[in-house]
Scaffold this motif. Structure first.
Motif, PDB file in Angstrom:
ATOM      1  N   GLU A   1     -10.091  27.774   5.024  1.00 58.54           N
ATOM      2  CA  GLU A   1      -9.308  27.282   4.215  1.00 58.54           C
ATOM      3  C   GLU A   1      -9.245  25.935   5.581  1.00 58.54           C
ATOM      4  O   GLU A   1      -8.924  25.806   6.142  1.00 58.54           O
ATOM      5  CB  GLU A   1      -8.035  28.159   4.104  1.00 58.54           C
ATOM      6  N   GLY A   2      -9.144  24.803   4.773  1.00 58.71           N
ATOM      7  CA  GLY A   2      -8.630  24.153   5.243  1.00 58.71           C
ATOM      8  C   GLY A   2      -7.756  22.989   5.122  1.00 58.71           C
ATOM      9  O   GLY A   2      -7.985  23.096   3.127  1.00 58.71           O
ATOM     10  N   SER A   3      -7.082  22.199   4.910  1.00 61.27           N
ATOM     11  CA  SER A   3      -6.711  21.180   4.744  1.00 61.27           C
ATOM     12  C   SER A   3      -7.208  19.653   4.896  1.00 61.27           C
ATOM     13  O   SER A   3      -6.899  19.110   6.177  1.00 61.27           O
ATOM     14  CB  SER A   3      -5.194  21.319   4.987  1.00 61.27           C
ATOM     15  N   TYR A   4      -6.850  18.565   4.138  1.00 61.73           N
ATOM     16  CA  TYR A   4      -7.123  17.429   4.191  1.00 61.73           C
ATOM     17  C   TYR A   4      -6.303  16.278   3.408  1.00 61.73           C
ATOM     18  O   TYR A   4      -6.005  16.409   2.546  1.00 61.73           O
ATOM     19  CB  TYR A   4      -8.782  16.616   3.753  1.00 61.73           C
ATOM     20  N   LYS A   5      -6.098  15.212   4.733  1.00 63.94           N
ATOM     21  CA  LYS A   5      -5.470  13.796   3.873  1.00 63.94           C
ATOM     22  C   LYS A   5      -6.084  12.576   3.935  1.00 63.94           C
ATOM     23  O   LYS A   5      -6.063  11.996   5.253  1.00 63.94           O
ATOM     24  CB  LYS A   5      -4.149  13.774   4.671  1.00 63.94           C
TER      25      LYS A   5
ATOM     26  N   MET B   1       0.668  -0.942  -0.087  1.00 64.36           N
ATOM     27  CA  MET B   1      -0.060   0.398   0.004  1.00 64.36           C
ATOM     28  C   MET B   1       1.134   1.109  -0.165  1.00 64.36           C
ATOM     29  O   MET B   1       1.349   1.666   0.622  1.00 64.36           O
ATOM     30  CB  MET B   1      -0.973   0.028   1.256  1.00 64.36           C
ATOM     31  N   ASP B   2       0.180   2.599  -0.669  1.00 64.87           N
ATOM     32  CA  ASP B   2       1.717   3.245  -1.042  1.00 64.87           C
ATOM     33  C   ASP B   2       1.034   3.908   0.776  1.00 64.87           C
ATOM     34  O   ASP B   2      -0.282   4.649  -0.070  1.00 64.87           O
ATOM     35  CB  ASP B   2       1.177   4.241  -2.172  1.00 64.87           C
ATOM     36  N   LYS B   3       2.533   4.854   0.616  1.00 63.66           N
ATOM     37  CA  LYS B   3       1.420   5.207   2.545  1.00 63.66           C
ATOM     38  C   LYS B   3       1.816   7.176   2.029  1.00 63.66           C
ATOM     39  O   LYS B   3       1.507   7.680   2.886  1.00 63.66           O
ATOM     40  CB  LYS B   3       2.619   4.829   3.239  1.00 63.66           C
ATOM     41  N   GLN B   4       1.880   7.154   0.586  1.00 66.10           N
ATOM     42  CA  GLN B   4       2.031   8.589   0.340  1.00 66.10           C
ATOM     43  C   GLN B   4       0.378   9.209   0.258  1.00 66.10           C
ATOM     44  O   GLN B   4      -0.237   8.687   0.059  1.00 66.10           O
ATOM     45  CB  GLN B   4       2.819   8.416  -0.987  1.00 66.10           C
ATOM     46  N   PRO B   5       0.016  10.186   1.831  1.00 65.51           N
ATOM     47  CA  PRO B   5      -0.662  11.245   1.371  1.00 65.51           C
ATOM     48  C   PRO B   5      -1.541  11.469   0.299  1.00 65.51           C
ATOM     49  O   PRO B   5      -0.679  12.052  -0.679  1.00 65.51           O
ATOM     50  CB  PRO B   5      -1.297  11.557   2.513  1.00 65.51           C
ATOM     51  N   THR B   6      -2.352  11.752  -0.070  1.00 66.01           N
ATOM     52  CA  THR B   6      -2.867  12.677  -0.743  1.00 66.01           C
ATOM     53  C   THR B   6      -3.551  14.528   0.001  1.00 66.01           C
ATOM     54  O   THR B   6      -4.825  14.084   0.719  1.00 66.01           O
ATOM     55  CB  THR B   6      -4.040  12.240  -1.676  1.00 66.01           C
ATOM     56  N   ILE B   7      -2.721  15.373  -0.220  1.00 67.80           N
ATOM     57  CA  ILE B   7      -2.951  16.717   0.162  1.00 67.80           C
ATOM     58  C   ILE B   7      -3.853  17.560  -1.049  1.00 67.80           C
ATOM     59  O   ILE B   7      -3.874  17.540  -1.918  1.00 67.80           O
ATOM     60  CB  ILE B   7      -2.053  16.835   0.633  1.00 67.80           C
ATOM     61  N   GLU B   8      -5.952  17.777  -0.328  1.00 66.82           N
ATOM     62  CA  GLU B   8      -6.122  19.108  -1.156  1.00 66.82           C
ATOM     63  C   GLU B   8      -6.388  19.933   0.110  1.00 66.82           C
ATOM     64  O   GLU B   8      -6.627  20.019   1.061  1.00 66.82           O
ATOM     65  CB  GLU B   8      -7.327  18.221  -1.940  1.00 66.82           C
ATOM     66  N   THR B   9      -6.242  20.985  -0.821  1.00 63.92           N
ATOM     67  CA  THR B   9      -7.235  22.180  -0.062  1.00 63.92           C
ATOM     68  C   THR B   9      -8.384  22.611  -0.636  1.00 63.92           C
ATOM     69  O   THR B   9      -8.498  22.656  -1.463  1.00 63.92           O
ATOM     70  CB  THR B   9      -5.926  23.303  -0.200  1.00 63.92           C
ATOM     71  N   ILE B  10      -9.235  22.480   0.276  1.00 62.23           N
ATOM     72  CA  ILE B  10     -10.527  23.416   0.640  1.00 62.23           C
ATOM     73  C   ILE B  10     -10.432  25.406   0.322  1.00 62.23           C
ATOM     74  O   ILE B  10     -10.368  25.294   2.287  1.00 62.23           O
ATOM     75  CB  ILE B  10     -11.278  22.719   1.824  1.00 62.23           C
ATOM     76  N   ARG B  11     -10.966  25.001  -0.743  1.00 60.84           N
ATOM     77  CA  ARG B  11     -11.223  26.966  -0.327  1.00 60.84           C
ATOM     78  C   ARG B  11     -12.840  27.141  -0.240  1.00 60.84           C
ATOM     79  O   ARG B  11     -13.488  26.888  -1.285  1.00 60.84           O
ATOM     80  CB  ARG B  11     -10.494  28.132  -1.719  1.00 60.84           C
ATOM     81  N   PHE B  12     -13.551  28.030   0.031  1.00 63.90           N
ATOM     82  CA  PHE B  12     -14.473  28.268   0.736  1.00 63.90           C
ATOM     83  C   PHE B  12     -14.806  29.462   0.481  1.00 63.90           C
ATOM     84  O   PHE B  12     -13.441  30.789  -0.041  1.00 63.90           O
ATOM     85  CB  PHE B  12     -14.505  27.887   2.079  1.00 63.90           C
ATOM     86  N   ASP B  13     -15.826  29.773  -0.318  1.00 64.41           N
ATOM     87  CA  ASP B  13     -16.186  31.519  -0.228  1.00 64.41           C
ATOM     88  C   ASP B  13     -15.735  32.547   0.207  1.00 64.41           C
ATOM     89  O   ASP B  13     -15.626  32.257   1.354  1.00 64.41           O
ATOM     90  CB  ASP B  13     -17.446  31.757  -0.800  1.00 64.41           C
TER      91      ASP B  13
END
Length: 77
Positions: free
Chosen positions: A19-23, A1-13
């Motif tokens: 502003e949040g960041s999820y892994k 299993m690949d242990k590299q997280p996918t990082i996304e940034t959520i920007r709201f209006d």
């Protein structure tokens, strides 16, 4: 299993001004694929389990008999 997280940034209006960041981790999928309820490749519903959690031959056989599900071992693309 690949242990590299996918990082996304959520920007709201601007109204929310937050502003949040999820892994999250995306598990590697198995070579086995199940075409559910009589479906075949390219049609219907299919399911691909997580690597290491594939069903054994008896479960594959029983789902074929009871639910007309076809298990096929394919290479991941």
């Amino acid at each position: 299993m690949d242990k590299q997280p996918t990082i996304e940034t959520i920007r709201f209006d601007d109204e929310y001004k937050a502003e949040g960041s999820y892994k999250f981790y995306v598990p590697e999928r198995s070579e086995w694929i199940c075409y559910l309820f009589g479906g075949r490749k390219g049609e219907g519903i299919s399911y691909r389990p997580v690597q290491g959690y594939e069903p054994n031959w008896f479960v594959r056989w029983m789902t074929k008999i009871c639910f007309d599900c076809t298990w096929v071992k394919e290479k991941n693309t």
